[in-house]
Design a protein around this motif. Structure first.
Motif, short mmCIF file in Angstrom:
data_model
loop_
_atom_site.label_atom_id
_atom_site.label_comp_id
_atom_site.label_asym_id
_atom_site.label_seq_id
_atom_site.Cartn_x
_atom_site.Cartn_y
_atom_site.Cartn_z
N ILE A 158 -25.57 50.74 -23.49
CA ILE A 158 -24.30 51.19 -22.91
C ILE A 158 -24.20 50.52 -21.53
O ILE A 158 -25.06 50.73 -20.68
CB ILE A 158 -24.27 52.72 -22.75
N PRO A 159 -23.19 49.69 -21.30
CA PRO A 159 -23.15 48.94 -20.04
C PRO A 159 -22.94 49.83 -18.82
O PRO A 159 -22.11 50.75 -18.84
CB PRO A 159 -21.97 47.98 -20.24
N ASP A 160 -23.70 49.54 -17.77
CA ASP A 160 -23.53 50.25 -16.51
C ASP A 160 -22.14 50.03 -15.93
O ASP A 160 -21.66 50.83 -15.12
CB ASP A 160 -24.57 49.77 -15.49
N ALA A 161 -21.49 48.93 -16.32
CA ALA A 161 -20.17 48.59 -15.78
C ALA A 161 -19.13 49.68 -16.05
O ALA A 161 -18.14 49.80 -15.32
CB ALA A 161 -19.69 47.27 -16.36
N LEU A 162 -19.36 50.50 -17.07
CA LEU A 162 -18.40 51.56 -17.38
C LEU A 162 -18.32 52.60 -16.26
O LEU A 162 -17.36 53.36 -16.19
CB LEU A 162 -18.78 52.25 -18.70
N THR A 163 -19.32 52.63 -15.42
CA THR A 163 -19.30 53.58 -14.30
C THR A 163 -18.23 53.20 -13.27
O THR A 163 -17.92 54.00 -12.39
CB THR A 163 -20.68 53.65 -13.63
N ASN A 164 -17.68 51.97 -13.38
CA ASN A 164 -16.59 51.56 -12.48
C ASN A 164 -15.27 52.22 -12.86
O ASN A 164 -14.33 52.23 -12.04
CB ASN A 164 -16.41 50.04 -12.52
N CYS A 165 -15.18 52.73 -14.09
CA CYS A 165 -13.92 53.32 -14.58
C CYS A 165 -13.83 54.76 -14.09
O CYS A 165 -14.09 55.71 -14.84
CB CYS A 165 -13.87 53.24 -16.10
N THR A 166 -13.45 54.94 -12.86
CA THR A 166 -13.46 56.26 -12.24
C THR A 166 -12.41 57.21 -12.81
O THR A 166 -12.49 58.41 -12.58
CB THR A 166 -13.26 56.13 -10.72
N TYR A 167 -11.42 56.68 -13.54
CA TYR A 167 -10.41 57.54 -14.16
C TYR A 167 -10.80 57.93 -15.58
O TYR A 167 -10.03 58.62 -16.26
CB TYR A 167 -9.05 56.83 -14.19
N LEU A 168 -11.97 57.53 -16.03
CA LEU A 168 -12.38 57.77 -17.40
C LEU A 168 -12.46 59.27 -17.69
O LEU A 168 -13.18 60.01 -17.05
CB LEU A 168 -13.73 57.11 -17.67
N ASN A 169 -11.71 59.67 -18.71
CA ASN A 169 -11.65 61.07 -19.12
C ASN A 169 -12.32 61.30 -20.45
O ASN A 169 -12.89 62.35 -20.70
CB ASN A 169 -10.18 61.52 -19.18
N VAL A 170 -12.26 60.29 -21.34
CA VAL A 170 -12.86 60.39 -22.67
C VAL A 170 -13.71 59.15 -22.92
O VAL A 170 -13.22 58.02 -22.78
CB VAL A 170 -11.77 60.49 -23.77
N LEU A 171 -14.98 59.36 -23.28
CA LEU A 171 -15.88 58.27 -23.66
C LEU A 171 -16.58 58.68 -24.95
O LEU A 171 -17.45 59.54 -24.97
CB LEU A 171 -16.91 58.00 -22.57
N ASP A 172 -16.16 58.05 -26.06
CA ASP A 172 -16.69 58.39 -27.38
C ASP A 172 -17.34 57.16 -27.99
O ASP A 172 -16.67 56.19 -28.34
CB ASP A 172 -15.57 58.91 -28.28
N LEU A 173 -18.67 57.20 -28.13
CA LEU A 173 -19.44 56.07 -28.66
C LEU A 173 -20.30 56.49 -29.84
O LEU A 173 -21.25 55.79 -30.21
CB LEU A 173 -20.34 55.49 -27.56
N HIS A 174 -20.01 57.61 -30.46
CA HIS A 174 -20.90 58.14 -31.49
C HIS A 174 -20.89 57.29 -32.77
O HIS A 174 -19.93 56.60 -33.06
CB HIS A 174 -20.57 59.60 -31.80
N LYS A 175 -22.00 57.35 -33.48
CA LYS A 175 -22.22 56.63 -34.74
C LYS A 175 -22.06 55.12 -34.57
O LYS A 175 -21.18 54.50 -35.14
CB LYS A 175 -21.31 57.18 -35.84
N ASN A 176 -22.95 54.56 -33.77
CA ASN A 176 -23.11 53.12 -33.64
C ASN A 176 -24.61 52.82 -33.72
O ASN A 176 -25.37 53.64 -34.23
CB ASN A 176 -22.50 52.62 -32.32
N GLY A 177 -25.02 51.69 -33.20
CA GLY A 177 -26.44 51.34 -33.17
C GLY A 177 -26.90 51.07 -31.76
O GLY A 177 -27.73 50.19 -31.53
N LEU A 178 -26.38 51.82 -30.81
CA LEU A 178 -26.67 51.58 -29.40
C LEU A 178 -28.11 51.97 -29.07
O LEU A 178 -28.64 52.95 -29.60
CB LEU A 178 -25.70 52.39 -28.53
N THR A 179 -28.73 51.21 -28.18
CA THR A 179 -30.11 51.43 -27.80
C THR A 179 -30.23 51.56 -26.28
O THR A 179 -29.28 51.32 -25.55
CB THR A 179 -31.01 50.28 -28.28
N GLY A 180 -31.45 51.92 -25.84
CA GLY A 180 -31.70 52.01 -24.41
C GLY A 180 -31.29 53.35 -23.83
O GLY A 180 -30.85 54.25 -24.55
N PRO A 181 -31.38 53.49 -22.52
CA PRO A 181 -31.07 54.77 -21.87
C PRO A 181 -29.58 54.95 -21.63
O PRO A 181 -28.79 54.01 -21.71
CB PRO A 181 -31.81 54.66 -20.53
N ILE A 182 -29.20 56.18 -21.34
CA ILE A 182 -27.83 56.50 -20.93
C ILE A 182 -27.70 56.20 -19.43
O ILE A 182 -28.50 56.71 -18.64
CB ILE A 182 -27.49 57.97 -21.20
#
Length: 283
Positions: free
Chosen positions: A150-174
């Motif tokens: 999950i890219p750290d760059a998403l933390t730049n989206c300060t207006y983010l209200n919904v983040l749905d990434l379920h059922k993929n093959g993502l690895t690493g930490p949150i």
């Protein structure tokens, strides 16, 4: 003297006019009326090149309309595209049978607020360019085949209200920074292959859990509150006693069997010797 006064009036009028122009420009920039930045045409053209449209869902995405997606209006003829104030406002392409990847060109849609590519067959890593969409409030990439972190760059989206990434093959930490997005109200990374601890900022708040178990479940290497603690495989007292009794019983059976075999062999040997003695006596 009249010449001097005339020059003074002209200079004063010129200065006032310039000041007014500067004020107007500042007002327009401040209120967002002078919308600049990004290139919606380049954004959609790049997406069209990297997406695989196996079902013809993007038949309306012809090169001419892609270059001017909003046609100076607040609407668009392109499937899944809506406009606002002559800019692309949302990209909604859920359940379109799309394959391929999300192009890095998506960062050019700088005024987009909603991106939904859920329930498709997209692969590859989540584009870092999504972190450049500073007005993004909803990002749904669930039910795809995305891999990587999950890219750290998403933390730049300060207006983010919904983040749905379920059922993929993502690895690493949150990324820890996601917990500092104050507007985040829906968060789901379940059913991936994430690992490491759940950031405290995503798990706790002053009133209790910020996001519950369903947001994180289905990641075998992920741990921490609010997930339940891993099952302990320590033996209970009853188990230990049972193992002890079983071992003792097995030893007893083996010993008894050995004694029986020894007695049987001894009996056979004794019988053989008695037979020999009888034969000698008879002779």
């Amino acid at each position: 003297m009249a010449h001097v006064l005339g020059g003074w009036r002209s200079w004063r009028w010129f200065s006032c006019r310039k000041i007014v122009e500067v004020i107007i420009i500042l007002v327009f920039v401040d209120c967002g009326c002078a919308q600049k930045g990004g290139d919606d045409g380049a954004c959609l053209t790049g997406l069209n090149e990297d997406l695989q449209d196996t079902q013809g869902s993007l038949a309306s995405w012809n090169s001419k309309d892609l270059l001017s997606p909003c046609f100076n209006q607040s609407w668009s003829t392109l499937t899944g595209i809506t406009c606002n104030e002559n800019r692309v406002y949302s990209i909604q392409l859920s359940s379109k049978g799309l394959g391929g990847i999300i192009s890095s060109a998506i960062s050019n849609c700088s005024f987009v607020s909603l991106v939904d590519f859920s329930d498709n067959n997209l692969k590859g890593e989540i584009q870092l360019g999504l972190g450049n969409l500073l007005l993004l409030s909803t990002l749904n990439l669930s039910l795809n085949g995305f891999s990587g972190a999950i890219p750290d760059a998403l933390t730049n989206c300060t207006y983010l209200n919904v983040l749905d990434l379920h059922k993929n093959g993502l690895t690493g930490p949150i990324p820890v920074g996601l917990g500092y997005l104050q507007r985040l109200r829906v968060f789901d990374v379940s059913d991936n292959d994430l690992s490491g601890p759940i950031p405290i900022s995503l798990a706790n708040s002053s009133t209790g859990p910020r996001f519950n178990t369903t947001s994180f479940m289905g990641n075998k290497k992920l741990y921490g509150y609010p997930l339940p603690p891993p099952r302990q495989h320590n033996l209970s007292v009853v188990g230990i006693v049972g193992i002890g009794l079983g071992s003792g019983m097995l030893s007893l059976i083996l010993s008894f069997t050995a004694v029986c075999i020894w007695l049987r062999v001894s009996e056979q040997r004794l019988a053989a010797e008695e037979g020999k003695i009888s034969q000698l006596t008879t002779d």
